[in-house]
Scaffold this motif. Structure first.
Motif, PDB file in Angstrom:
ATOM      1  N   ILE A  59       9.165   1.207   9.230  1.00  0.00           N
ATOM      2  CA  ILE A  59       9.746   1.127   7.885  1.00  0.00           C
ATOM      3  C   ILE A  59       9.397  -0.216   7.257  1.00  0.00           C
ATOM      4  CG2 ILE A  59      11.922   0.982   6.594  1.00  0.00           C
ATOM      5  CD1 ILE A  59      13.082   2.981   8.720  1.00  0.00           C
ATOM      6  N   LEU A  60       9.563  -1.280   8.031  1.00  0.00           N
ATOM      7  CA  LEU A  60       9.262  -2.624   7.521  1.00  0.00           C
ATOM      8  C   LEU A  60       7.782  -2.769   7.178  1.00  0.00           C
ATOM      9  CD1 LEU A  60      11.477  -4.719   9.933  1.00  0.00           C
ATOM     10  CD2 LEU A  60      11.867  -4.322   7.487  1.00  0.00           C
ATOM     11  N   ASN A  61       6.907  -2.217   8.018  1.00  0.00           N
ATOM     12  CA  ASN A  61       5.473  -2.276   7.740  1.00  0.00           C
ATOM     13  C   ASN A  61       5.132  -1.525   6.455  1.00  0.00           C
ATOM     14  OD1 ASN A  61       5.050  -3.782  10.063  1.00  0.00           O
ATOM     15  ND2 ASN A  61       4.412  -2.021  11.290  1.00  0.00           N
ATOM     16  N   THR A  62       5.741  -0.359   6.281  1.00  0.00           N
ATOM     17  CA  THR A  62       5.510   0.422   5.064  1.00  0.00           C
ATOM     18  C   THR A  62       5.986  -0.343   3.836  1.00  0.00           C
ATOM     19  OG1 THR A  62       5.708   2.500   6.277  1.00  0.00           O
ATOM     20  CG2 THR A  62       6.034   2.594   3.885  1.00  0.00           C
ATOM     21  N   SER A  66       3.741  -1.775   0.759  1.00  0.00           N
ATOM     22  CA  SER A  66       4.054  -1.323  -0.594  1.00  0.00           C
ATOM     23  C   SER A  66       4.301  -2.483  -1.553  1.00  0.00           C
ATOM     24  CB  SER A  66       5.303  -0.434  -0.571  1.00  0.00           C
ATOM     25  OG  SER A  66       5.072   0.712   0.183  1.00  0.00           O
ATOM     26  N   LEU A  67       4.728  -3.608  -0.998  1.00  0.00           N
ATOM     27  CA  LEU A  67       5.066  -4.761  -1.840  1.00  0.00           C
ATOM     28  C   LEU A  67       3.933  -5.759  -2.005  1.00  0.00           C
ATOM     29  CD1 LEU A  67       8.682  -5.290  -0.505  1.00  0.00           C
ATOM     30  CD2 LEU A  67       8.007  -4.348  -2.724  1.00  0.00           C
ATOM     31  N   LYS A  68       2.826  -5.517  -1.349  1.00  0.00           N
ATOM     32  CA  LYS A  68       1.674  -6.414  -1.516  1.00  0.00           C
ATOM     33  C   LYS A  68       1.068  -6.198  -2.882  1.00  0.00           C
ATOM     34  CE  LYS A  68       0.340  -7.144   3.227  1.00  0.00           C
ATOM     35  NZ  LYS A  68      -0.715  -7.030   4.218  1.00  0.00           N
ATOM     36  N   GLU A  69       0.646  -7.291  -3.453  1.00  0.00           N
ATOM     37  CA  GLU A  69      -0.002  -7.186  -4.762  1.00  0.00           C
ATOM     38  C   GLU A  69      -1.365  -6.525  -4.580  1.00  0.00           C
ATOM     39  OE1 GLU A  69       0.039 -10.505  -7.383  1.00  0.00           O
ATOM     40  OE2 GLU A  69       1.831 -11.318  -6.432  1.00  0.00           O
TER      41      GLU A  69
END
Length: 72
Positions: A59-62, A66-69
């Motif tokens: 979950i944290l990896n996803t 998802s939050l990377k620019e």
């Protein structure tokens, strides 16, 4: 009046099957309304509590991905 929002959300979806839960999640995301965020938060809380360490890491990896620019 003392309203427990978490309890209200859970009582609204208790007994729903996977298709009904998916429809609820899809509806909340498609509408994009701020008032839907607490419900999604309660769902996430349930998911997190029921996940083992490996699932939490996934979950944290996803979330991290998802939050990377986006790169140009």
């Amino acid at each position: 009046m003392n309203l427990n929002l978490r309890q209200a959300i859970l009582s609204n979806v208790t007994g729903h099957n996977s298709e009904q839960l998916e429809a609820t999640i899809d509806d909340a995301m498609q509408k994009g309304e701020e008032k839907m965020l607490p419900g999604l938060g309660v769902f996430f809380e349930m998911l997190w509590k029921e996940s083992d360490d490996q699932e939490k890491q996934e979950i944290l990896n996803t979330l991290e991905q998802s939050l990377k620019e986006p790169t140009a």
